[in-house]
Scaffold this active site. Structure first.
Site, PDB file in Angstrom:
ATOM      1  N   CYS A 175       0.802  -1.228   0.000  1.00  0.00           N
ATOM      2  CA  CYS A 175       0.000   0.000   0.000  1.00  0.00           C
ATOM      3  C   CYS A 175       0.832   1.273   0.000  1.00  0.00           C
ATOM      4  O   CYS A 175       0.272   2.374   0.008  1.00  0.00           O
ATOM      5  CB  CYS A 175      -0.947  -0.016   1.193  1.00  0.00           C
ATOM      6  N   HIS A 306      -1.930   8.474   5.550  1.00  0.00           N
ATOM      7  CA  HIS A 306      -2.328   7.139   5.107  1.00  0.00           C
ATOM      8  C   HIS A 306      -3.764   6.900   5.571  1.00  0.00           C
ATOM      9  O   HIS A 306      -4.595   6.438   4.798  1.00  0.00           O
ATOM     10  CB  HIS A 306      -1.371   6.094   5.678  1.00  0.00           C
ATOM     11  N   HIS A 341      -9.695   2.284   0.456  1.00  0.00           N
ATOM     12  CA  HIS A 341      -8.267   1.945   0.403  1.00  0.00           C
ATOM     13  C   HIS A 341      -8.001   1.258  -0.929  1.00  0.00           C
ATOM     14  O   HIS A 341      -8.355   0.100  -1.129  1.00  0.00           O
ATOM     15  CB  HIS A 341      -7.893   1.027   1.560  1.00  0.00           C
TER      16      HIS A 341
END
Length: 424
Positions: A175, A306, A341
Site C-alpha cells: 500500500c 495514510h 483503500h
C-alpha cells in the site's frame, strides 16, 4: 535521532515537476471528475459487485463505475488486459493527454513507466485457481493466464503508447507502492537517466484482499471514518493514479502547465510486524522525506495521511506525526474516506489529490466525520473542504511489513529557495 543529510540527487540542479495527471477512482474518472469529487466530499462507497459476497456480514467497497476502457485504450484489445492493467493503462493515457504531450514526442524521449501495486491481477489469479480446482488445469483460459502477471500493469502502458526507449517496472511494496514509484521516477529524472516518467499505482477489487482484511476484523460495515472516535475500519477500493513527471527545463521548453514540484521523498522498511504499524519508523520516514526535500516541519501546510480508518493505524500515524511536528501539527486529512483503500494506487491517488490541492488552493476534507478521536488529536478538515494557500504538502503511505514512503510536493515557483534562503 539525527536527521540525515539530503541525498546527492536532492542537491543537483534538475528540478522535477508534475505536468500530467491520470486518475481512475470511485468518485470520478479523469482529473476534472476526480477534482470535483474531492471538492464535493463525494463518497464512493457502495455494495461490492466485483465478486460474490454471500456469507459476509457486510460488504461495502469503493468500486469504479462507468469505466469504459475503449475510451482510453485503442491499441490493445481490452480483453487482453486484466482490470488493474486496464486502470493503469487508461490512467497513463489520461496523464499524457493532460500534460499536453504529443504521443510522437513522448516516443522520442527516454522514458520510465513504473507502476506500484498490492494485488496485481489477483482477481484473474482467483479465477484461474477456481477453474483449476473445479475442472483441472487443462481447462484454464489461456487469455486470462497470459494477462495475469503483475508486470502487465507497466508493460501494457508501454504497448499502448508505443514506447521503445523505455524501462518498465512494476513495484510490489503493497500500500506504499504508489509513492515508491513516484520516488523512483524522481530519482531517474534527477540523475538524467530518463526524460519523462509515468509513475503511480493501480489495483482492482479482489476477493482475496477483501477477505484478508475482513478476517483481520478491519472492514467497516458501511463507511470509512479516518480519525473519528467511532471509526470501524477500512473499505477496500480500486483504481489507478498515474503522474507524468518531467524536468522543469523540459516543461518550460514546451510551455506545459505545471501542477507542482516534486521536492523529495523518504523510504524505510522496519519489518517490525506483518501488519501492525510502528510509530518510530513512521516518524523516521517523515524526517527522511523532509531532509531529502530540504524542508522543515513548520513549512508543511497540510498532510495527506495514510489514514485507513482502523483503530491501530490512525492512532499510531497520528502519534508519529506529533513526534515530528510537535503539539500543533498541520491539518491532516485522509481521502480514503471518499475512495476507500485502493491498495497500490492509494498513495499515487493521494499524490494526485495533493497536486490538485496545491494548484487549486484548497484542502480536501475527511468525510464521514462525526467526532475526532482525542487519541488522534488532529485537525482532519471534517466533511467540508477548506480554502488554503498551499506551498508545501506531505503525503504519507504506510504498508504491511513496515514499508513506509513519504512524499513531499511543493508549489511551483520560478526560483525555489532552500531553508537557508538560497536559491536552488
Amino acid at each position: 535521532m539525527t536527521t540525515p543529510a539530503p541525498h546527492p540527487e536532492a542537491q543537483g540542479t534538475r528540478r522535477v515537476v508534475v505536468t500530467g495527471l491520470g486518475t481512475v477512482t470511485s468518485i470520478g474518472i479523469g482529473v476534472e471528475e476526480f477534482l470535483a469529487g474531492l471538492r464535493e466530499g463525494r463518497n464512493g462507497a457502495r455494495p461490492i459487485t466485483a465478486f460474490e459476497t454471500e456469507g459476509f456480514a457486510h460488504a461495502n467497497g469503493c468500486e469504479v463505475t462507468g469505466f469504459d476502457p475503449a475510451e482510453w485504450i485503442t491499441h490493445t484489445p481490452a480483453e487482453h488486459l486484466g482490470r488493474a492493467a486496464q486502470f493503469s493503462t487508461a490512467a497513463a493515457v489520461m496523464a499524457v493527454r493532460d500534460a499536453g504531450m504529443d504521443v510522437a514526442e513522448l516516443r522520442s524521449r527516454r522514458a520510465l513507466v513504473c507502476v506500484g501495486t498490492t494485488d496485481g491481477e489477483s482477481a484473474d489469479l482467483d479465477r484461474l485457481v477456481a477453474t483449476e480446482i473445479a475442472d483441472g488445469p487443462e481447462h484454464l483460459d489461456p487469455a486470462v493466464a497470459r494477462r495475469s502477471s503483475a508486470g502487465r500493469l507497466s508493460s501494457a502502458v508501454v504497448a499502448e503508447l508505443g514506447l521503445t526507449d523505455v524501462e518498465a517496472t512494476t513495484l510490489a511494496t503493497a500500500c506504499a507502492a504508489g509513492n515508491y514509484a513516484i520516488g523512483y521516477g524522481l530519482d531517474a529524472l534527477r540523475c538524467g537517466d530518463v526524460d519523462v516518467a509515468l509513475v503511480g499505482g493501480a489495483d482492482a477489487m479482489c476477493r482475496k484482499t477483501f477477505t484478508g482484511f475482513y478476517r483481520l476484523g478491519t472492514i467497516a460495515p458501511e463507511a470509512c471514518q479516518p480519525f473519528d472516535r467511532n471509526r470501524k475500519g477500512i473499505l477496500t477500493g480500486e483504481g489507478a493514479g498515474i503522474l507524468l513527471l518531467e524536468t522543469l527545463e523540459s516543461a518550460l521548453a514546451r510551455g506545459a502547465r505545471i501542477y507542482c514540484e516534486v521536492l523529495g521523498y523518504g523510504l524505510n522498511c522496519d519489518a517490525h510486524h506483518p501488519v501492525a504499524p510502528d510509530g518510530d519508523s513512521i516518524a523516521r520516514c517523515i524526517e527522511l522525506a523532509h531532509a531529502n526535500a530540504r524542508v522543515k516541519p513548520e513549512e508543511i501546510d497540510f498532510i495527506s495521511a495514510h489514514g485507513t480508518g482502523t483503530r491501530a493505524n490512525d492512532v499510531t500515524e497520528a502519534a508519529a506525526i506529533r513526534r515530528v511536528f510537535g503539539d500543533r501539527p498541520p491539518s491532516t486529512i485522509s481521502i480514503k474516506a471518499m475512495i476507500g483503500h485502493t491498495m497500490g494506487a492509494a498513495s499515487s491517488l493521494a499524490s494526485a489529490a495533493c497536486a490538485l490541492a496545491i494548484v487549486e488552493g484548497f484542502i480536501p476534507p475527511t468525510i464521514n466525520h462525526v467526532e475526532t478521536d482525542p487519541e488522534c488529536g488532529l485537525d482532519c478538515v471534517p466533511n467540508v473542504p477548506r480554502e488554503a494557500d498551499l506551498r508545501v504538502v506531505q503525503n504519507n503511505a504506510l504498508a504491511f511489513g513496515g514499508n513506509n514512503a513519504v512524499l513531499v510536493l511543493g508549489k511551483y515557483t520560478e526560483a525555489a529557495p532552500d531553508p537557508a534562503g538560497e536559491v536552488r
